[in-house]
Motif scaffolding. Sequence first.
Motif, PDB file in Angstrom:
ATOM      1  N   ILE A  18      -9.212   8.996   7.433  1.00  0.00           N
ATOM      2  CA  ILE A  18      -7.400   8.925   6.644  1.00  0.00           C
ATOM      3  C   ILE A  18      -7.255   7.839   6.010  1.00  0.00           C
ATOM      4  CG2 ILE A  18      -6.248   8.337   8.694  1.00  0.00           C
ATOM      5  CD1 ILE A  18      -4.619  10.838   7.645  1.00  0.00           C
ATOM      6  N   TYR A  19      -8.064   6.605   6.401  1.00  0.00           N
ATOM      7  CA  TYR A  19      -7.762   5.078   5.769  1.00  0.00           C
ATOM      8  C   TYR A  19      -8.736   4.775   4.569  1.00  0.00           C
ATOM      9  CZ  TYR A  19      -5.215   4.776  10.188  1.00  0.00           C
ATOM     10  OH  TYR A  19      -4.298   4.818  11.346  1.00  0.00           O
ATOM     11  N   SER A  20      -9.745   5.787   4.319  1.00  0.00           N
ATOM     12  CA  SER A  20     -10.850   5.557   3.341  1.00  0.00           C
ATOM     13  C   SER A  20     -10.195   5.231   1.929  1.00  0.00           C
ATOM     14  CB  SER A  20     -11.858   6.473   3.522  1.00  0.00           C
ATOM     15  OG  SER A  20     -11.397   7.729   3.122  1.00  0.00           O
ATOM     16  N   PRO A  21      -8.994   6.079   1.611  1.00  0.00           N
ATOM     17  CA  PRO A  21      -8.464   5.690   0.308  1.00  0.00           C
ATOM     18  C   PRO A  21      -8.172   4.273   0.084  1.00  0.00           C
ATOM     19  CG  PRO A  21      -7.474   7.640   1.087  1.00  0.00           C
ATOM     20  CD  PRO A  21      -8.340   6.945   2.224  1.00  0.00           C
ATOM     21  N   PHE A  60      -1.525   7.114  12.208  1.00  0.00           N
ATOM     22  CA  PHE A  60      -1.361   5.572  12.766  1.00  0.00           C
ATOM     23  C   PHE A  60      -0.644   5.866  14.212  1.00  0.00           C
ATOM     24  CE2 PHE A  60       0.426   1.359  12.740  1.00  0.00           C
ATOM     25  CZ  PHE A  60      -0.902   0.630  12.879  1.00  0.00           C
ATOM     26  N   ALA A  61       0.456   6.605  14.102  1.00  0.00           N
ATOM     27  CA  ALA A  61       1.668   6.515  15.070  1.00  0.00           C
ATOM     28  C   ALA A  61       1.025   7.095  16.323  1.00  0.00           C
ATOM     29  CB  ALA A  61       2.739   7.493  14.807  1.00  0.00           C
ATOM     30  N   CYS A  62       0.093   8.112  16.032  1.00  0.00           N
ATOM     31  CA  CYS A  62      -0.877   8.578  17.140  1.00  0.00           C
ATOM     32  C   CYS A  62      -1.962   7.606  17.714  1.00  0.00           C
ATOM     33  CB  CYS A  62      -1.673   9.839  16.710  1.00  0.00           C
ATOM     34  SG  CYS A  62      -0.590  11.241  16.417  1.00  0.00           S
ATOM     35  N   GLU A  63      -2.358   6.940  16.948  1.00  0.00           N
ATOM     36  CA  GLU A  63      -3.391   5.837  17.162  1.00  0.00           C
ATOM     37  C   GLU A  63      -2.674   4.802  18.062  1.00  0.00           C
ATOM     38  OE1 GLU A  63      -6.815   4.850  14.467  1.00  0.00           O
ATOM     39  OE2 GLU A  63      -5.093   4.466  13.138  1.00  0.00           O
ATOM     40  N   LEU A  64      -1.313   4.433  17.607  1.00  0.00           N
ATOM     41  CA  LEU A  64      -0.640   3.415  18.554  1.00  0.00           C
ATOM     42  C   LEU A  64      -0.370   3.990  19.811  1.00  0.00           C
ATOM     43  CD1 LEU A  64       1.905   2.488  15.775  1.00  0.00           C
ATOM     44  CD2 LEU A  64       0.248   0.995  17.070  1.00  0.00           C
ATOM     45  N   LYS A  65       0.080   5.360  19.867  1.00  0.00           N
ATOM     46  CA  LYS A  65       0.482   5.771  21.342  1.00  0.00           C
ATOM     47  C   LYS A  65      -0.698   5.969  22.144  1.00  0.00           C
ATOM     48  CE  LYS A  65       2.529   9.736  23.135  1.00  0.00           C
ATOM     49  NZ  LYS A  65       3.391  11.008  23.003  1.00  0.00           N
ATOM     50  N   GLU A  66      -1.963   6.320  21.632  1.00  0.00           N
ATOM     51  CA  GLU A  66      -3.214   6.396  22.509  1.00  0.00           C
ATOM     52  C   GLU A  66      -3.597   4.950  22.954  1.00  0.00           C
ATOM     53  OE1 GLU A  66      -7.696   7.377  21.488  1.00  0.00           O
ATOM     54  OE2 GLU A  66      -6.290   8.920  20.917  1.00  0.00           O
ATOM     55  N   TYR A 101       1.002  -1.024  -0.024  1.00  0.00           N
ATOM     56  CA  TYR A 101       0.059  -0.009   0.029  1.00  0.00           C
ATOM     57  C   TYR A 101       0.900   1.267  -0.189  1.00  0.00           C
ATOM     58  CZ  TYR A 101      -3.512  -3.204   1.302  1.00  0.00           C
ATOM     59  OH  TYR A 101      -4.677  -4.144   1.507  1.00  0.00           O
ATOM     60  N   ASN A 102       0.481   2.386  -0.548  1.00  0.00           N
ATOM     61  CA  ASN A 102       1.300   3.266  -0.508  1.00  0.00           C
ATOM     62  C   ASN A 102       0.826   4.360   0.561  1.00  0.00           C
ATOM     63  OD1 ASN A 102       2.802   2.745  -3.031  1.00  0.00           O
ATOM     64  ND2 ASN A 102       1.334   3.300  -4.187  1.00  0.00           N
ATOM     65  N   PHE A 103       1.323   4.259   1.693  1.00  0.00           N
ATOM     66  CA  PHE A 103       0.902   4.922   2.836  1.00  0.00           C
ATOM     67  C   PHE A 103       1.484   6.474   2.797  1.00  0.00           C
ATOM     68  CE2 PHE A 103       1.104   0.648   4.306  1.00  0.00           C
ATOM     69  CZ  PHE A 103      -0.094   0.478   4.439  1.00  0.00           C
ATOM     70  N   THR A 104       0.990   7.353   3.127  1.00  0.00           N
ATOM     71  CA  THR A 104       1.317   8.911   3.021  1.00  0.00           C
ATOM     72  C   THR A 104       2.032   9.149   4.643  1.00  0.00           C
ATOM     73  OG1 THR A 104      -0.707   9.924   3.887  1.00  0.00           O
ATOM     74  CG2 THR A 104      -0.415   9.566   1.230  1.00  0.00           C
ATOM     75  N   SER A 105       2.736  10.069   4.419  1.00  0.00           N
ATOM     76  CA  SER A 105       3.302  10.618   5.739  1.00  0.00           C
ATOM     77  C   SER A 105       2.242  10.929   6.580  1.00  0.00           C
ATOM     78  CB  SER A 105       4.190  11.793   5.616  1.00  0.00           C
ATOM     79  OG  SER A 105       5.446  11.483   4.813  1.00  0.00           O
ATOM     80  N   VAL A 106       1.219  11.519   6.226  1.00  0.00           N
ATOM     81  CA  VAL A 106       0.201  11.913   7.014  1.00  0.00           C
ATOM     82  C   VAL A 106      -0.653  10.698   7.662  1.00  0.00           C
ATOM     83  CG1 VAL A 106      -2.420  12.876   7.194  1.00  0.00           C
ATOM     84  CG2 VAL A 106      -0.330  14.306   5.833  1.00  0.00           C
ATOM     85  N   GLN A 107      -0.676   9.773   6.717  1.00  0.00           N
ATOM     86  CA  GLN A 107      -1.468   8.531   7.317  1.00  0.00           C
ATOM     87  C   GLN A 107      -0.572   7.788   8.333  1.00  0.00           C
ATOM     88  OE1 GLN A 107      -1.867   7.118   3.347  1.00  0.00           O
ATOM     89  NE2 GLN A 107      -4.136   7.138   3.401  1.00  0.00           N
ATOM     90  N   LEU A 108       0.817   7.769   8.039  1.00  0.00           N
ATOM     91  CA  LEU A 108       1.767   7.235   9.219  1.00  0.00           C
ATOM     92  C   LEU A 108       1.554   7.953  10.192  1.00  0.00           C
ATOM     93  CD1 LEU A 108       4.655   6.469   6.575  1.00  0.00           C
ATOM     94  CD2 LEU A 108       3.020   4.762   7.632  1.00  0.00           C
ATOM     95  N   LYS A 109       1.562   9.277  10.313  1.00  0.00           N
ATOM     96  CA  LYS A 109       1.661  10.108  11.591  1.00  0.00           C
ATOM     97  C   LYS A 109       0.319   9.849  12.188  1.00  0.00           C
ATOM     98  CE  LYS A 109       4.405  13.558   9.905  1.00  0.00           C
ATOM     99  NZ  LYS A 109       4.613  15.076   9.325  1.00  0.00           N
TER     100      LYS A 109
END
Length: 100
Positions: free
Chosen positions: A68-71, A22-28, A12-20
Amino acid sequence: MLNRKNTKEDNYNFTSVQLKFFACELKEAGGFDELMIKKQSIERNEGCTTILKYNDIEKYKKIYLTGIYSPFRQEFNTNVPYAFWTQLYIALKTKYLKMK
């Protein structure tokens, strides 16, 4: 170690925004496994972790591939959501390691 060719379905071609995001979701959530439980891609029962499989993957996509994941809804062709989330996690870790 499993040796296989990467196909379009595997990447999948993940964007920086999507990765960031996801990182916030992981932390939370407190970590990857905890987030996967929240996203109903794994479950824990009596100390064992089970990867969940869905027959109605369209329903899963409507619930969890939003915003953000809908694409990824069109590309998401697995009935094992853990496979998708793991690729996102690996992409995040790979990008993070490159930044160090």
